[in-house]
Motif scaffolding. Structure first.
Motif, PDB file in Angstrom:
ATOM      1  N   MET A   1       0.811  -1.199   0.000  1.00  0.00           N
ATOM      2  CA  MET A   1       0.000   0.000   0.000  1.00  0.00           C
ATOM      3  C   MET A   1       0.851   1.257   0.000  1.00  0.00           C
ATOM      4  SD  MET A   1      -3.218  -0.960   2.490  1.00  0.00           S
ATOM      5  CE  MET A   1      -3.780   0.720   2.487  1.00  0.00           C
ATOM      6  N   GLY A   2       2.066   1.196   0.440  1.00  0.00           N
ATOM      7  CA  GLY A   2       2.935   2.371   0.415  1.00  0.00           C
ATOM      8  C   GLY A   2       2.622   3.405   1.483  1.00  0.00           C
ATOM      9  N   VAL A   3       2.169   2.954   2.652  1.00  0.00           N
ATOM     10  CA  VAL A   3       1.910   3.886   3.750  1.00  0.00           C
ATOM     11  C   VAL A   3       2.797   3.526   4.929  1.00  0.00           C
ATOM     12  CG1 VAL A   3      -0.462   4.365   3.060  1.00  0.00           C
ATOM     13  CG2 VAL A   3      -0.011   2.535   4.669  1.00  0.00           C
ATOM     14  N   GLN A   4       3.044   4.523   5.760  1.00  0.00           N
ATOM     15  CA  GLN A   4       3.853   4.284   6.952  1.00  0.00           C
ATOM     16  C   GLN A   4       3.285   5.081   8.112  1.00  0.00           C
ATOM     17  OE1 GLN A   4       7.806   5.511   5.946  1.00  0.00           O
ATOM     18  NE2 GLN A   4       7.185   7.556   5.364  1.00  0.00           N
ATOM     19  N   LEU A   5       3.455   4.548   9.294  1.00  0.00           N
ATOM     20  CA  LEU A   5       3.030   5.200  10.525  1.00  0.00           C
ATOM     21  C   LEU A   5       4.244   5.939  11.073  1.00  0.00           C
ATOM     22  CD1 LEU A   5       0.497   5.370  12.258  1.00  0.00           C
ATOM     23  CD2 LEU A   5       1.301   3.382  13.514  1.00  0.00           C
ATOM     24  N   THR A   6       4.105   7.253  11.299  1.00  0.00           N
ATOM     25  CA  THR A   6       5.250   8.073  11.671  1.00  0.00           C
ATOM     26  C   THR A   6       4.912   9.002  12.832  1.00  0.00           C
ATOM     27  OG1 THR A   6       5.955   8.088   9.371  1.00  0.00           O
ATOM     28  CG2 THR A   6       6.929   9.739  10.780  1.00  0.00           C
ATOM     29  N   LEU A   7       5.862   9.154  13.744  1.00  0.00           N
ATOM     30  CA  LEU A   7       5.756  10.143  14.816  1.00  0.00           C
ATOM     31  C   LEU A   7       6.234  11.485  14.289  1.00  0.00           C
ATOM     32  CD1 LEU A   7       7.202   8.339  17.943  1.00  0.00           C
ATOM     33  CD2 LEU A   7       4.884   9.207  17.682  1.00  0.00           C
ATOM     34  N   TRP A   8       5.523  12.544  14.627  1.00  0.00           N
ATOM     35  CA  TRP A   8       5.969  13.885  14.281  1.00  0.00           C
ATOM     36  C   TRP A   8       5.635  14.825  15.421  1.00  0.00           C
ATOM     37  CZ3 TRP A   8       2.378  17.913  13.431  1.00  0.00           C
ATOM     38  CH2 TRP A   8       1.046  17.508  13.332  1.00  0.00           C
ATOM     39  N   PHE A   9       6.372  15.912  15.548  1.00  0.00           N
ATOM     40  CA  PHE A   9       6.158  16.879  16.612  1.00  0.00           C
ATOM     41  C   PHE A   9       5.611  18.151  15.997  1.00  0.00           C
ATOM     42  CE2 PHE A   9       7.271  20.275  19.509  1.00  0.00           C
ATOM     43  CZ  PHE A   9       6.906  19.736  20.730  1.00  0.00           C
ATOM     44  N   GLY A  10       4.519  18.645  16.563  1.00  0.00           N
ATOM     45  CA  GLY A  10       3.941  19.878  16.049  1.00  0.00           C
ATOM     46  C   GLY A  10       2.686  20.248  16.788  1.00  0.00           C
ATOM     47  N   SER A  11       1.987  21.251  16.264  1.00  0.00           N
ATOM     48  CA  SER A  11       0.765  21.757  16.877  1.00  0.00           C
ATOM     49  C   SER A  11      -0.441  21.331  16.063  1.00  0.00           C
ATOM     50  CB  SER A  11       0.805  23.281  16.949  1.00  0.00           C
ATOM     51  OG  SER A  11       1.850  23.691  17.780  1.00  0.00           O
ATOM     52  N   TYR A  12      -1.485  20.937  16.778  1.00  0.00           N
ATOM     53  CA  TYR A  12      -2.747  20.544  16.174  1.00  0.00           C
ATOM     54  C   TYR A  12      -3.840  20.810  17.188  1.00  0.00           C
ATOM     55  CZ  TYR A  12      -6.408  17.567  14.217  1.00  0.00           C
ATOM     56  OH  TYR A  12      -7.595  17.091  13.719  1.00  0.00           O
TER      57      TYR A  12
ATOM     58  N   ASP B   1       1.926   8.741   3.249  1.00  0.00           N
ATOM     59  CA  ASP B   1       2.146   7.911   2.070  1.00  0.00           C
ATOM     60  C   ASP B   1       3.636   7.841   1.749  1.00  0.00           C
ATOM     61  OD1 ASP B   1       2.847  10.240   0.670  1.00  0.00           O
ATOM     62  OD2 ASP B   1       0.992  10.299  -0.487  1.00  0.00           O
ATOM     63  N   SER B   2       3.991   7.092   0.725  1.00  0.00           N
ATOM     64  CA  SER B   2       5.404   6.878   0.393  1.00  0.00           C
ATOM     65  C   SER B   2       6.089   8.139  -0.119  1.00  0.00           C
ATOM     66  CB  SER B   2       5.536   5.765  -0.642  1.00  0.00           C
ATOM     67  OG  SER B   2       4.821   6.102  -1.817  1.00  0.00           O
ATOM     68  N   GLU B   3       5.310   9.177  -0.476  1.00  0.00           N
ATOM     69  CA  GLU B   3       5.879  10.444  -0.950  1.00  0.00           C
ATOM     70  C   GLU B   3       5.979  11.487   0.165  1.00  0.00           C
ATOM     71  OE1 GLU B   3       3.571  11.636  -4.301  1.00  0.00           O
ATOM     72  OE2 GLU B   3       4.130   9.858  -5.454  1.00  0.00           O
ATOM     73  N   GLY B   4       5.623  11.092   1.403  1.00  0.00           N
ATOM     74  CA  GLY B   4       5.735  11.993   2.537  1.00  0.00           C
ATOM     75  C   GLY B   4       4.531  12.884   2.760  1.00  0.00           C
ATOM     76  N   ASN B   5       3.388  12.554   2.170  1.00  0.00           N
ATOM     77  CA  ASN B   5       2.163  13.327   2.356  1.00  0.00           C
ATOM     78  C   ASN B   5       1.333  12.735   3.485  1.00  0.00           C
ATOM     79  OD1 ASN B   5       2.552  15.033  -0.006  1.00  0.00           O
ATOM     80  ND2 ASN B   5       2.175  13.168  -1.159  1.00  0.00           N
ATOM     81  N   LEU B   6       0.853  13.603   4.368  1.00  0.00           N
ATOM     82  CA  LEU B   6      -0.005  13.173   5.464  1.00  0.00           C
ATOM     83  C   LEU B   6      -1.318  12.656   4.891  1.00  0.00           C
ATOM     84  CD1 LEU B   6      -0.707  13.067   8.511  1.00  0.00           C
ATOM     85  CD2 LEU B   6      -1.503  15.423   8.282  1.00  0.00           C
TER      86      LEU B   6
END
Length: 51
Positions: free
Chosen positions: A1-12, A24-29
């Motif tokens: 599927m080309g997806v990955q689960l990633t930790l990121w730091f930021g505001s939401y 996704d595999s291109e780095g899009n949320l």
């Protein structure tokens, strides 16, 4: 599927912390839940206005 689960730091939603999201595999949320719904509705209204 080309997806990955990633930790990121930021505001939401007025919270700054580490978040766990799908990308996704291109780095899009990958949007999910209400964010995906709002995006789909905004795109629908935008496309409808161009018809």
């Amino acid at each position: 599927m080309g997806v990955q689960l990633t930790l990121w730091f930021g505001s939401y939603q007025n919270q700054t912390q580490q978040w766990l999201d799908w990308w996704d595999s291109e780095g899009n949320l990958l949007l999910r839940g209400l964010a995906a719904y709002w995006r789909s509705q905004a795109m629908g209204f935008h496309l409808w206005g161009k018809m």
